[in-house]
Scaffold this motif. Sequence first.
Motif, mmCIF file in Angstrom:
data_model
loop_
_atom_site.group_PDB
_atom_site.id
_atom_site.type_symbol
_atom_site.label_atom_id
_atom_site.label_comp_id
_atom_site.label_asym_id
_atom_site.label_seq_id
_atom_site.Cartn_x
_atom_site.Cartn_y
_atom_site.Cartn_z
ATOM 1 N N GLU A 21 9.770 -3.605 6.529
ATOM 2 C CA GLU A 21 10.035 -2.174 6.454
ATOM 3 C C GLU A 21 9.118 -1.496 5.447
ATOM 4 O OE1 GLU A 21 14.062 -1.187 5.854
ATOM 5 O OE2 GLU A 21 14.772 -2.085 7.714
ATOM 6 N N ASN A 22 8.666 -2.218 4.456
ATOM 7 C CA ASN A 22 7.782 -1.642 3.455
ATOM 8 C C ASN A 22 6.389 -2.230 3.617
ATOM 9 O OD1 ASN A 22 9.640 0.049 1.859
ATOM 10 N ND2 ASN A 22 10.673 -1.909 1.506
ATOM 11 N N GLN A 23 5.420 -1.353 3.882
ATOM 12 C CA GLN A 23 4.065 -1.795 4.111
ATOM 13 C C GLN A 23 3.221 -1.606 2.855
ATOM 14 O OE1 GLN A 23 3.637 0.976 7.421
ATOM 15 N NE2 GLN A 23 3.516 -0.763 8.822
ATOM 16 N N ILE A 24 1.991 -2.091 2.910
ATOM 17 C CA ILE A 24 1.093 -1.919 1.779
ATOM 18 C C ILE A 24 0.740 -0.444 1.611
ATOM 19 C CG2 ILE A 24 0.129 -4.223 2.051
ATOM 20 C CD1 ILE A 24 -2.288 -2.945 3.400
ATOM 21 N N ASN A 67 -1.003 18.561 6.081
ATOM 22 C CA ASN A 67 -1.137 17.220 5.534
ATOM 23 C C ASN A 67 -1.428 16.264 6.676
ATOM 24 O OD1 ASN A 67 0.287 14.432 4.833
ATOM 25 N ND2 ASN A 67 -0.316 15.392 2.915
ATOM 26 N N LEU A 68 -2.556 15.583 6.626
ATOM 27 C CA LEU A 68 -2.976 14.746 7.741
ATOM 28 C C LEU A 68 -2.025 13.570 7.965
ATOM 29 C CD1 LEU A 68 -4.957 14.124 9.976
ATOM 30 C CD2 LEU A 68 -6.405 12.945 8.307
ATOM 31 N N TYR A 69 -1.512 12.995 6.901
ATOM 32 C CA TYR A 69 -0.597 11.869 7.074
ATOM 33 C C TYR A 69 0.653 12.311 7.832
ATOM 34 C CZ TYR A 69 1.819 7.506 6.134
ATOM 35 O OH TYR A 69 2.461 6.298 6.279
ATOM 36 N N ALA A 99 3.928 1.715 0.591
ATOM 37 C CA ALA A 99 4.440 1.658 -0.769
ATOM 38 C C ALA A 99 4.203 2.943 -1.555
ATOM 39 C CB ALA A 99 3.800 0.473 -1.495
ATOM 40 N N ASN A 100 3.175 3.714 -1.162
ATOM 41 C CA ASN A 100 2.818 4.908 -1.936
ATOM 42 C C ASN A 100 3.178 6.211 -1.234
ATOM 43 O OD1 ASN A 100 0.892 4.409 0.060
ATOM 44 N ND2 ASN A 100 -0.722 5.472 -1.080
ATOM 45 N N LYS A 101 4.041 6.161 -0.201
ATOM 46 C CA LYS A 101 4.401 7.378 0.528
ATOM 47 C C LYS A 101 5.905 7.620 0.476
ATOM 48 C CE LYS A 101 0.259 8.349 2.007
ATOM 49 N NZ LYS A 101 -0.451 9.559 1.550
ATOM 50 N N ASP A 102 6.284 8.890 0.386
ATOM 51 C CA ASP A 102 7.702 9.241 0.379
ATOM 52 C C ASP A 102 8.277 9.253 1.790
ATOM 53 O OD1 ASP A 102 7.755 9.551 -2.385
ATOM 54 O OD2 ASP A 102 7.136 11.652 -2.262
#
Length: 358
Positions: A21-24, A67-69, A99-102
């Motif tokens: 569930e949690n990616q890099i 926001n592109l993401y 890991a670095n995205k809300d």
Amino acid sequence: MKKLTMILLSCLLLGCISPSENQIAVNSKIGDSNKRFIDKTLKEFSLAKKEFQLTNSNTSEIGKSVNLYDELLALFDPDNFSCGCDDELKNKLKKLKPANKDKAGFIPADVTKNVYYADNVILLDKSGSSILAHGFQYKSGTAVSKLLFARNAPTVKNFNESDFIEKNPKTYNSFFYTVDCSGYLSAAISVAGGVGKNALKSSASAAQTKDKSLLVINGVMYSTLYQAFKGEGVFKGNSREVMTSRIETLLAIISEIPPLQRIPGTEIIINANYRIIITSDSGTSSFNGEAKLVANGGFSFGAGSVSAEGEGKGSVSRKSNFSSFKTYIIEENVGAVPQTITYTDLTTLISDLQSKIK
């Protein structure tokens, strides 16, 4: 498609994937280093929006920062690109989070690696893309004009971004990704993990009935005006038709410059190109699976077809029709320093071209 689905299910049932569930961490290539370009371009669009009118085009929204993401999350959201994924699989996909995205959600790793170019980009409709491709400014002394639009250029009518995208993969970094429902399912379950057999069977069965495809392209689009000046792209060649179109495009630049500024010292400012991303989830499909592509084949958008040579995963034969798409602008003058052009340069070139077709 049945063969692919059976192989896929066999792999899954034998435990070929693991829960995750949690990616890099996922980062864009240039972060927010394009902020100056974004702010400048949005300001130019805002000042000029009320003045630009395009035949058979809606100019109500020719530019906004996004926001592109977030846009990529929406593109691959299983509720938006509905391929019949079972609710269990959908829930798994919606929990995936770098890991670095809300925000959580599913984006194939190939796409985040090759398409997630900047944090914020400009979203354009078709009229906005045409304005960018046919836009220019002039400089008199130290004062730079507002953005002007060469509305009389012959390329404005039926403008198509794909006519001006560099298709040689050796010229710029480019990426072409397309997937149908079978390929989407394969990519989705390879990262979802822990999906039950019933959910997998249900999703695979539904995917076989869906005639849909999705497209993402990251490439460089040339300025129509700059190519006309240089005699490149669609303006390359000495045929009467090409040279006439080139002359008319250059004259369209001059017609937008105020008469009092049509003097030798006036500088014409034209960008050479723009880094763009094109996406669509409205395609039909006649191919099977997922393909990473280098854009070394012919392709067109709107109601047109898409075809290219597969790379990395082998060639994939396909023809997909897309009815609508979005264009995102990232940066200007990729690997290029535009030539300084004066009013005299333009008029001299026009006279030279006219003499050659008489």
